[in-house]
Design an enzyme around this catalytic site. Structure first.
Site, short mmCIF file in Angstrom:
data_model
loop_
_atom_site.label_atom_id
_atom_site.label_comp_id
_atom_site.label_asym_id
_atom_site.label_seq_id
_atom_site.Cartn_x
_atom_site.Cartn_y
_atom_site.Cartn_z
CB SER A 1 -38.02 16.91 36.24
OG SER A 1 -38.36 15.87 37.13
CD GLU B 1 -39.48 1.82 32.58
OE1 GLU B 1 -38.74 2.78 32.82
OE2 GLU B 1 -39.13 0.86 31.87
CB SER C 1 -41.82 7.69 44.77
OG SER C 1 -42.47 8.07 43.58
CG ASP D 1 -35.51 4.20 30.23
OD1 ASP D 1 -34.69 4.06 31.16
OD2 ASP D 1 -36.49 4.95 30.30
CE LYS E 1 -35.55 11.63 42.67
NZ LYS E 1 -34.45 11.00 41.92
N GLY F 1 -42.06 5.76 28.63
CA GLY F 1 -40.66 5.80 29.04
C GLY F 1 -40.24 4.46 29.58
#
Length: 324
Positions: free
Chosen positions: A85, A211, A311, A217, A60, A215
């Site tokens: 988060s 994923e 990650s 989606d 990030k 979750g």
């Protein structure tokens, strides 16, 4: 939301190359590790890009620094706000400290304590909210409006996406051409940027998004070509609880990603333990999504050169103890 085929894509490889120049000397060029055990287990040559060893312990920082370095003088003076988060929170906080920009972070009250304290440790003000009663985007937008702060979203921003894509750029430069690239998926910033980089630097590389099952989606969005949502999924992959892909990331995923798979929390724990036991590195559950997809989904990778983005490594060890 449907993704029109003519949708203008937010990021090109030139944006990623420019981001790499801005990040030089600020973000770590993280190592690419190999494992004979992983190679034997998969029948492939595996290259792990260790963003768990990036500054703040996650990829990030790349997107946060790239985006914040491009703010106007007036935006820098007023300060910025982000919602996260944990890992994006720490990334924006550290980038703000380095760039001399005041930072406010909106975080769920149940975020891992290690991430809340690390964010405060970088000098940011933390605003907590109850995710069972409030929507983080609404809390963030209200706070930013009241305080006149510039918003740095966690994924749906062209400069953030471009910064994240530098991870795959470095991986391919260091490891060479790839046949497959496995990438964790939450809001789609990392996989979007990495897929754009892979298309430019390793044509023919198949990009696989991974994923958590709870979750899914992004997987459903990929399959149906229509944006799907998932509200507060119950998964140990706390960094993948984003409710949907973004307005910018969704078209990029449809254009550049080849497939999507999901993994269970139990499979994530197995991947985390593999890195602890066999490679002696700490990878948080969200960070291990790509590796779990590689190990558990039986894709035809035998004899291939495969990249995996790890990650992040900001793991709450109390959480791991509970699952063990």
């Amino acid at each position: 939301m449907n993704a029109p085929e003519s949708a203008t894509l937010a990021v090109r490889y030139a944006d990623i190359a420019a981001a790499a120049e801005r990040l030089a000397g600020h973000a770590h060029r993280t190592p690419v590790l190999i494992s004979r055990t992983a190679d034997e287990r998969t029948g492939a040559k595996i290259f792990f890009k260790c963003e768990n060893l990036q500054r703040i312990g996650a990829f990030k920082f790349r997107g946060a620094y790239n985006a914040m370095s491009r703010l106007s003088p007036e935006e820098r003076r007023r300060g910025v706000l982000a919602y996260s988060s944990g890992n994006h929170a720490q990334a924006v906080a550290l980038a703000g400290k380095e760039l001399g920009i005041r930072v406010t972070i909106v975080m769920p009250a149940d975020a891992p304590a290690v991430k809340i304290e690390a964010t405060r440790g970088y000098g940011a003000e933390v605003v907590l909210y109850d995710k069972r009663k409030e929507v983080r985007e609404e809390v963030a937008e209200r706070t930013a409006r009241e305080r006149e702060l510039a918003m740095i979203p966690p994924f749906d921003h062209p400069h953030v996406i471009a910064g994240q894509g530098t991870a795959a750029k470095e991986l391919i430069e260091d490891a060479g051409l790839l046949d497959y690239l496995f990438v964790p998926v939450s809001g789609g910033g990392l996989i979007s940027g990495c897929a754009v980089a892979a298309a430019a630097l390793s044509p023919g590389c198949k990009v696989i998004g991974v994923e958590p099952e709870a979750g899914d989606d992004a997987t459903r969005s990929f399959r149906t070509k229509t944006l799907q949502t998932c509200h507060n999924p119950d998964t140990i992959a706390d960094g993948a609880r984003t409710h949907a892909l973004g307005r910018l990331t969704f078209p990029l995923v449809l254009r550049y990603v080849n497939d999507m798979v999901t993994v269970s929390d139990a499979e994530l724990i197995n991947a985390v333990l593999f890195f602890l036991e066999r490679m002696k590195i700490v990878v948080e559950p969200t960070g291990a999504l790509g590796a779990a997809g590689l190990f558990e989904r039986g894709l035809p990778i035998a004899g291939k050169r495969v990249g995996v983005i790890l990650s992040g490594g900001n793991m709450d060890l109390k959480l791991l103890k509970r699952f063990l």
